[in-house]
Write a protein that holds these residues in place. Structure first.
Motif, mmCIF file in Angstrom:
data_model
loop_
_atom_site.group_PDB
_atom_site.id
_atom_site.type_symbol
_atom_site.label_atom_id
_atom_site.label_comp_id
_atom_site.label_asym_id
_atom_site.label_seq_id
_atom_site.Cartn_x
_atom_site.Cartn_y
_atom_site.Cartn_z
ATOM 1 N N LEU A 141 0.821 -1.210 0.000
ATOM 2 C CA LEU A 141 0.000 0.000 0.000
ATOM 3 C C LEU A 141 0.856 1.262 0.000
ATOM 4 C CD1 LEU A 141 -2.797 -1.085 2.492
ATOM 5 C CD2 LEU A 141 -2.961 -0.868 0.020
ATOM 6 N N GLU A 142 1.978 1.253 0.719
ATOM 7 C CA GLU A 142 2.872 2.411 0.755
ATOM 8 C C GLU A 142 3.720 2.525 -0.501
ATOM 9 O OE1 GLU A 142 4.530 4.971 3.588
ATOM 10 O OE2 GLU A 142 2.476 5.161 2.906
ATOM 11 N N GLY A 143 3.985 1.394 -1.150
ATOM 12 C CA GLY A 143 4.823 1.387 -2.335
ATOM 13 C C GLY A 143 6.260 1.022 -2.059
ATOM 14 N N HIS A 144 6.664 1.054 -0.794
ATOM 15 C CA HIS A 144 8.016 0.681 -0.378
ATOM 16 C C HIS A 144 7.986 0.466 1.133
ATOM 17 C CE1 HIS A 144 8.021 5.032 0.374
ATOM 18 N NE2 HIS A 144 7.669 5.148 -0.885
ATOM 19 N N PRO A 145 8.957 -0.281 1.682
ATOM 20 C CA PRO A 145 8.880 -0.664 3.097
ATOM 21 C C PRO A 145 9.635 0.232 4.062
ATOM 22 C CG PRO A 145 10.522 -1.997 2.001
ATOM 23 C CD PRO A 145 9.970 -1.054 0.947
ATOM 24 N N ASP A 146 10.277 1.320 3.593
ATOM 25 C CA ASP A 146 11.219 2.021 4.460
ATOM 26 C C ASP A 146 10.572 2.648 5.687
ATOM 27 O OD1 ASP A 146 9.928 3.906 2.910
ATOM 28 O OD2 ASP A 146 11.724 5.005 2.352
ATOM 29 N N ASN A 147 9.314 3.084 5.591
ATOM 30 C CA ASN A 147 8.617 3.622 6.760
ATOM 31 C C ASN A 147 7.820 2.564 7.514
ATOM 32 O OD1 ASN A 147 8.362 6.720 5.198
ATOM 33 N ND2 ASN A 147 8.932 6.572 7.342
ATOM 34 N N VAL A 148 7.146 1.685 6.782
ATOM 35 C CA VAL A 148 6.260 0.734 7.462
ATOM 36 C C VAL A 148 7.052 -0.296 8.263
ATOM 37 C CG1 VAL A 148 4.389 1.067 5.809
ATOM 38 C CG2 VAL A 148 6.018 -0.805 5.444
ATOM 39 N N ALA A 149 8.240 -0.684 7.799
ATOM 40 C CA ALA A 149 9.000 -1.717 8.514
ATOM 41 C C ALA A 149 9.404 -1.271 9.919
ATOM 42 C CB ALA A 149 10.223 -2.136 7.700
ATOM 43 N N PRO A 150 10.021 -0.086 10.098
ATOM 44 C CA PRO A 150 10.315 0.321 11.474
ATOM 45 C C PRO A 150 9.060 0.591 12.291
ATOM 46 C CG PRO A 150 10.866 2.076 9.935
ATOM 47 C CD PRO A 150 10.582 0.857 9.122
ATOM 48 N N ALA A 151 7.970 1.025 11.646
ATOM 49 C CA ALA A 151 6.727 1.215 12.382
ATOM 50 C C ALA A 151 6.218 -0.107 12.949
ATOM 51 C CB ALA A 151 5.662 1.832 11.468
ATOM 52 N N ILE A 152 6.404 -1.191 12.210
ATOM 53 C CA ILE A 152 5.947 -2.517 12.648
ATOM 54 C C ILE A 152 6.893 -3.112 13.681
ATOM 55 C CG2 ILE A 152 5.534 -4.906 11.917
ATOM 56 C CD1 ILE A 152 4.756 -3.706 9.141
ATOM 57 N N PHE A 153 8.194 -3.065 13.390
ATOM 58 C CA PHE A 153 9.175 -3.822 14.178
ATOM 59 C C PHE A 153 9.968 -2.972 15.166
ATOM 60 C CE2 PHE A 153 8.797 -6.092 10.046
ATOM 61 C CZ PHE A 153 8.228 -7.264 10.529
ATOM 62 N N GLY A 154 10.034 -1.658 14.961
ATOM 63 C CA GLY A 154 10.821 -0.791 15.817
ATOM 64 C C GLY A 154 12.286 -0.767 15.432
ATOM 65 N N ALA A 155 13.076 0.039 16.170
ATOM 66 C CA ALA A 155 14.526 0.164 15.997
ATOM 67 C C ALA A 155 14.861 0.662 14.594
ATOM 68 C CB ALA A 155 15.214 -1.154 16.333
ATOM 69 N N VAL A 156 15.974 0.183 14.051
ATOM 70 C CA VAL A 156 16.372 0.488 12.672
ATOM 71 C C VAL A 156 15.941 -0.681 11.798
ATOM 72 C CG1 VAL A 156 18.313 0.892 11.104
ATOM 73 C CG2 VAL A 156 18.340 1.878 13.411
ATOM 74 N N ALA A 157 15.304 -0.371 10.678
ATOM 75 C CA ALA A 157 14.875 -1.416 9.753
ATOM 76 C C ALA A 157 15.657 -1.287 8.455
ATOM 77 C CB ALA A 157 13.381 -1.311 9.478
ATOM 78 N N VAL A 158 16.261 -2.390 8.041
ATOM 79 C CA VAL A 158 16.906 -2.476 6.728
ATOM 80 C C VAL A 158 15.982 -3.313 5.854
ATOM 81 C CG1 VAL A 158 18.964 -3.154 5.451
ATOM 82 C CG2 VAL A 158 19.157 -2.455 7.850
ATOM 83 N N SER A 159 15.407 -2.699 4.820
ATOM 84 C CA SER A 159 14.346 -3.356 4.060
ATOM 85 C C SER A 159 14.697 -3.447 2.586
ATOM 86 C CB SER A 159 13.034 -2.590 4.234
ATOM 87 O OG SER A 159 12.708 -2.460 5.613
ATOM 88 N N TRP A 160 14.137 -4.455 1.929
ATOM 89 C CA TRP A 160 14.402 -4.643 0.512
ATOM 90 C C TRP A 160 13.222 -5.363 -0.136
ATOM 91 C CZ3 TRP A 160 16.447 -7.341 4.513
ATOM 92 C CH2 TRP A 160 16.342 -8.733 4.509
ATOM 93 N N GLN A 161 13.194 -5.292 -1.470
ATOM 94 C CA GLN A 161 12.151 -5.934 -2.254
ATOM 95 C C GLN A 161 12.770 -6.939 -3.204
ATOM 96 O OE1 GLN A 161 9.689 -3.264 -4.534
ATOM 97 N NE2 GLN A 161 8.311 -4.867 -5.245
#
Length: 326
Positions: A141-161
């Protein structure tokens, strides 16, 4: 008319979700790095017996938000329930919005994550999905995970597709890392900021950015003295500077003075990653001298017609939390 193949959540159930604000990119980590901070939006969803839609909204931006099925939370919950084999009945949406809208602190990501987590929590236990599923839908829905991943898991999120799938790794930063934000009294739509980016960048810039992103992970976890060098960006901030000249100027000034400043997400908020509490306090004082205010004072005019609200925060280490009451 409700399809007989779809279930409806049980009337009377309530889910409360608290989601941290986030800062994406962190300088060189374009669309891949994000950090959760201790600012929280709270969403409370109650399932009603009557087929009505009620709203109780407070806080940031509520005057502009719709109070019908077009509200982002309702649209997101409808989609989540559809994927889970459910449909919406009556609903009361109560939201306490602390995150400013259009400022680069993840307000839309927070709403999407809260809505999906609430929808998931309000179905039967055997139908609930895990947080990996929540990440997939929220990133879609966001189009990329860079904001939603830390919102879900906390801390620093390193995300990829990879293909159509999204993944994220949670990284705990050093306790010395202290985020400070300067929030301007103007908005910048993410769509506008993204529209300013070129389709291609020079190979040398991509290589330089890759090195700084790698250095940033070392700085965040092992050696915060390298935060200034690690937050240098070559991919997006310079291209967007015209849309937020005051933010770009503040970043440049703070970096010249040795502080790890960058544009938070698509802007126009400025975030600084301090190495310890003393530097964080110095940053707050410095931005205040330049026209900012603390969390409890009224904004005063800064240069060029922009006022800054300055907040010393902490890294949120836990991510979104949900409670269900029957």
């Amino acid at each position: 008319m409700t399809s007989p193949l779809l279930k409806t959540p049980a009337a009377g159930a309530t889910a409360t979700v608290r989601v941290p604000g986030t800062s994406a990119n962190l300088g060189p980590g374009f669309d891949s790095l994000g950090l959760a901070v201790t600012l929280y939006d709270t969403l409370r969803i109650t399932i009603l017996a009557a087929p009505v839609l009620e709203f109780d909204l407070s806080g940031e931006g509520v005057e502009e938000l719709p109070r019908d099925a077009s509200h982002l939370v309702v649209k997101t919950m409808d989609l989540a329930w559809q994927r889970l084999g459910y449909t919406r009945g009556g609903l009361r949406v109560a939201a306490e919005n602390v995150l400013p809208h259009g400022r680069g602190l993840g307000s839309s990501a927070s709403a999407i994550v809260a809505a999906i987590m609430a929808a998931n929590a309000l179905v039967a236990p055997e139908d609930r999905k895990d947080r990996a599923w929540i990440l997939q839908l929220a990133s879609e829905l966001e189009g990329h995970p860079d904001n939603v991943a830390p919102a879900i898991f906390g801390a620093v999120a390193v995300s990829w597709q990879e293909g159509a799938g999204y993944s994220s790794a949670k990284v705990s930063p050093s306790v010395s890392v202290v985020p400070v934000v300067a929030i301007p009294d103007v908005e910048l739509k993410t769509e506008r900021a993204r529209g300013m980016l070129p389709a291609t960048v020079p190979h040398a810039d991509a290589a330089a950015n890759s090195g700084r992103a790698a250095l940033l992970m070392h700085a965040l976890t092992a050696d915060p003295s390298k935060l200034l060098a690690g937050t240098r960006d070559y991919l997006h901030q310079d291209y967007r500077a015209e849309a937020m000249p005051e933010s770009a100027a503040l970043v440049a000034r703070l970096r010249e003075e040795g502080h790890a400043a960058f544009i938070s997400g698509a802007g126009p908020t400025v975030m600084v990653l301090a190495n310890g509490g003393d530097e964080a306090d110095a940053i707050v004082r410095r931005i205040t001298e330049l026209g900012g205010t603390g969390p409890d004072s009224s904004p005063k005019a800064a240069g060029h017609g922009v006022s800054w609200r300055v907040l010393r925060l902490q890294v949120d280490l836990e991510g979104a939390k949900v409670e269900v009451h029957q």
